[in-house]
Design an enzyme around this catalytic site. Structure first.
Site, PDB file in Angstrom:
ATOM      1  N   ARG A 268     -12.986  -1.010  -0.365  1.00 36.39           N
ATOM      2  CA  ARG A 268     -11.884  -0.285  -1.006  1.00 36.39           C
ATOM      3  C   ARG A 268     -10.558  -1.024  -0.834  1.00 36.39           C
ATOM      4  O   ARG A 268      -9.761  -1.113  -1.763  1.00 36.39           O
ATOM      5  CB  ARG A 268     -11.789   1.125  -0.418  1.00 36.39           C
ATOM      6  CG  ARG A 268     -10.808   2.028  -1.145  1.00 36.39           C
ATOM      7  CD  ARG A 268     -11.317   2.359  -2.541  1.00 36.39           C
ATOM      8  NE  ARG A 268     -10.308   3.006  -3.361  1.00 36.39           N
ATOM      9  CZ  ARG A 268      -9.439   2.382  -4.138  1.00 36.39           C
ATOM     10  NH1 ARG A 268      -9.428   1.054  -4.197  1.00 36.39           N
ATOM     11  NH2 ARG A 268      -8.575   3.047  -4.869  1.00 36.39           N
TER      12      ARG A 268
ATOM     13  N   HIS B  51       0.969   4.988  -1.928  1.00 36.95           N
ATOM     14  CA  HIS B  51       0.335   6.088  -1.201  1.00 36.95           C
ATOM     15  C   HIS B  51       1.234   6.778  -0.179  1.00 36.95           C
ATOM     16  O   HIS B  51       0.828   7.766   0.426  1.00 36.95           O
ATOM     17  CB  HIS B  51      -0.969   5.608  -0.573  1.00 36.95           C
ATOM     18  CG  HIS B  51      -1.978   5.206  -1.610  1.00 36.95           C
ATOM     19  ND1 HIS B  51      -2.601   6.118  -2.421  1.00 36.95           N
ATOM     20  CD2 HIS B  51      -2.407   3.988  -2.015  1.00 36.95           C
ATOM     21  CE1 HIS B  51      -3.403   5.476  -3.259  1.00 36.95           C
ATOM     22  NE2 HIS B  51      -3.301   4.190  -3.050  1.00 36.95           N
TER      23      HIS B  51
ATOM     24  N   CYS C 213      -7.971  -2.425  -3.786  1.00 34.72           N
ATOM     25  CA  CYS C 213      -6.527  -2.158  -3.862  1.00 34.72           C
ATOM     26  C   CYS C 213      -5.748  -3.461  -3.981  1.00 34.72           C
ATOM     27  O   CYS C 213      -4.825  -3.573  -4.789  1.00 34.72           O
ATOM     28  CB  CYS C 213      -6.059  -1.413  -2.617  1.00 34.72           C
ATOM     29  SG  CYS C 213      -6.197   0.364  -2.777  1.00 34.72           S
TER      30      CYS C 213
ATOM     31  N   CYS D 133       0.859  -1.190   0.000  1.00 29.34           N
ATOM     32  CA  CYS D 133       0.000   0.000   0.000  1.00 29.34           C
ATOM     33  C   CYS D 133       0.896   1.243   0.000  1.00 29.34           C
ATOM     34  O   CYS D 133       0.637   2.228  -0.687  1.00 29.34           O
ATOM     35  CB  CYS D 133      -0.862   0.035   1.258  1.00 29.34           C
ATOM     36  SG  CYS D 133      -1.794  -1.462   1.598  1.00 29.34           S
TER      37      CYS D 133
END
Lengths: 277, 124
Positions: free
Chosen positions: A234, A195, A238, A191
């Site tokens: 969500r 991000h 991802c 992740c």
């Protein structure tokens, strides 16, 4: 087996310097500091607005969308559901502090009795089963509408998640953190790769949103979905994008991830439900 | 690029006929290479395959991302083509924290697809 080894290796390589010593407080300071330095012109509370905090061009479109928010119907539906009595005559209000108004800020928290992270959605379904009703499906539909209404009544409060001095709570937090920084899937990405490391950069034509503030605005109406979804929906999206098998909604993995990531958004306003691309 | 794409196809037909009985002649090899470059470009640009444009600016591609460096001067940057191949096969070997997917190691591309992508990238 090779894959498993690979994943373990990746976790140990990436996770070790971050996971081992630091306390949640230290983590938060470092995490927030990183983004404040990366985006020096963006005030902390603005990170509640995701990519629109850092991209004036798409912000304009988003503000136009927010004039007639696509999640409005869901809030209304959620309010109606919230106030409709169960067969036993009770309502959701009976299960929550303050009659369930403005209490999204209580979640996620570590439930020491159940020994797991409790989320707003898990509390909604626990309320239903306690009152003899069937649980709702986790990712979208009625649960997202209820969650949207409850988020809406919480708007303007500041995210302030606590990690109690209970080793199990700290373990849940650490697990969520490890999960966030672990490579996964065929594309071998974490992740954080997108991000954190590359926030503000473009992946093809899309700008990658900063992780800081990511959990402020759920449930979210995504244009891509055409409806509202919970944060676990969500997360699964991802995972699929990096070609990893997603975990189940409300699995310990996603509960812990939500716990870590919401804690990382402490100090930022709750502004759900949100609208995103 | 479009012009060179047509000739190799003819050459490949010729190659198929020749291959049975002869060792590959130098002229035919270069035609095959040109074809590999063209195929490599398609694979590199394909969203479900290389999807290189997600992160790298490449001549001939549109709406490229900017996560990785622009793919230019490749021969200067990789004097040894094998090093370029190794980078695409598994970039974490030389850059442990890279976001770049290990295209060979994780079988995102087959060996032959990867070879063609290398041929294409090496022309940039």
């Amino acid at each position: 087996m090779k894959k498993l080894l690979l994943i373990t290796a990746a976790i140990s390589v990436l996770g070790a310097p971050l996971v081992s010593q630091a306390s949640p407080e230290d983590d938060l300071k470092a995490f927030r500091g990183y983004f404040m330095e990366r985006f020096p012109n963006v005030p902390l509370e603005e990170f509640a607005n995701g990519v629109y905090a850092i991209d004036p061009a798409s912000r304009e479109q988003w503000e136009a969308i927010e004039e007639f928010p696509p999640y409005e119907i869901a809030i209304d539906e959620g309010e109606e559901l919230f106030n409709t009595p169960f067969k036993n005559g009770k309502t959701y209000a009976s299960c929550f502090r303050n009659g369930g108004i403005g209490v999204k800020s209580d979640y996620p928290y570590y439930d020491t009795e159940k020994g797991q992270v409790e989320t707003l959605e898990s509390a909604i379904n626990a309320c239903r089963t306690k009152n003899g009703e069937k649980p709702l499906k986790w990712k979208q539909g009625k649960i997202a509408s209820l969650s949207a209404y409850m988020a809406y009544t919480t708007r303007g409060q500041t995210i302030d998640i606590k990690i109690p001095h209970d080793q199990r709570a700290v373990d849940a937090y650490e697990d969520g953190k490890r999960s966030y920084y672990a490579r996964r899937g065929q594309l071998n990405m974490s992740c954080a790769h997108c991000h954190v490391d590359n926030s503000g950069n473009k992946i093809r034509a899309d700008l990658l949103s900063p992780a800081l503030g990511h959990l402020s605005h759920f449930p979210v109406y995504r244009s891509k979905w055409g409806n509202l979804g919970t944060v676990h929906r969500r997360f699964a999206g991802c995972n699929k994008q990096v070609r990893a098998l997603p975990f189940k909604a409300q699995s310990p993995q996603y509960r812990n991830l939500e716990y870590f990531l919401t804690y990382m958004s402490n100090g930022i306003p709750w502004n759900g439900p949100g609208a995103r691309k | 690029m479009q012009k060179t794409a047509k000739n190799p196809r003819v050459a490949i037909g010729a190659l198929a006929i020749i291959l049975g009985s002869f060792a590959i002649a130098p002229g035919v090899v270069s035609a095959a290479e040109a074809s590999a470059v063209e195929e490599g470009k398609k694979i590199a640009f394909h969203r479900k395959k290389g999807n290189c444009l997600a992160c790298h600016k490449i001549a001939g591609g549109s709406l490229a991302g900017n996560i990785g460096p622009a793919l230019v001067n490749m021969k200067a940057r990789f004097a040894d083509k094998a090093k370029l191949r190794a980078k695409i096969y598994d970039a974490t070997v030389s850059s442990p924290n890279t976001i770049m997917p290990p295209f060979g190691k994780h079988k995102i591309l087959t060996k032959s697809e990867l070879d063609k992508v290398v041929e294409f990238i090496y022309t940039l």
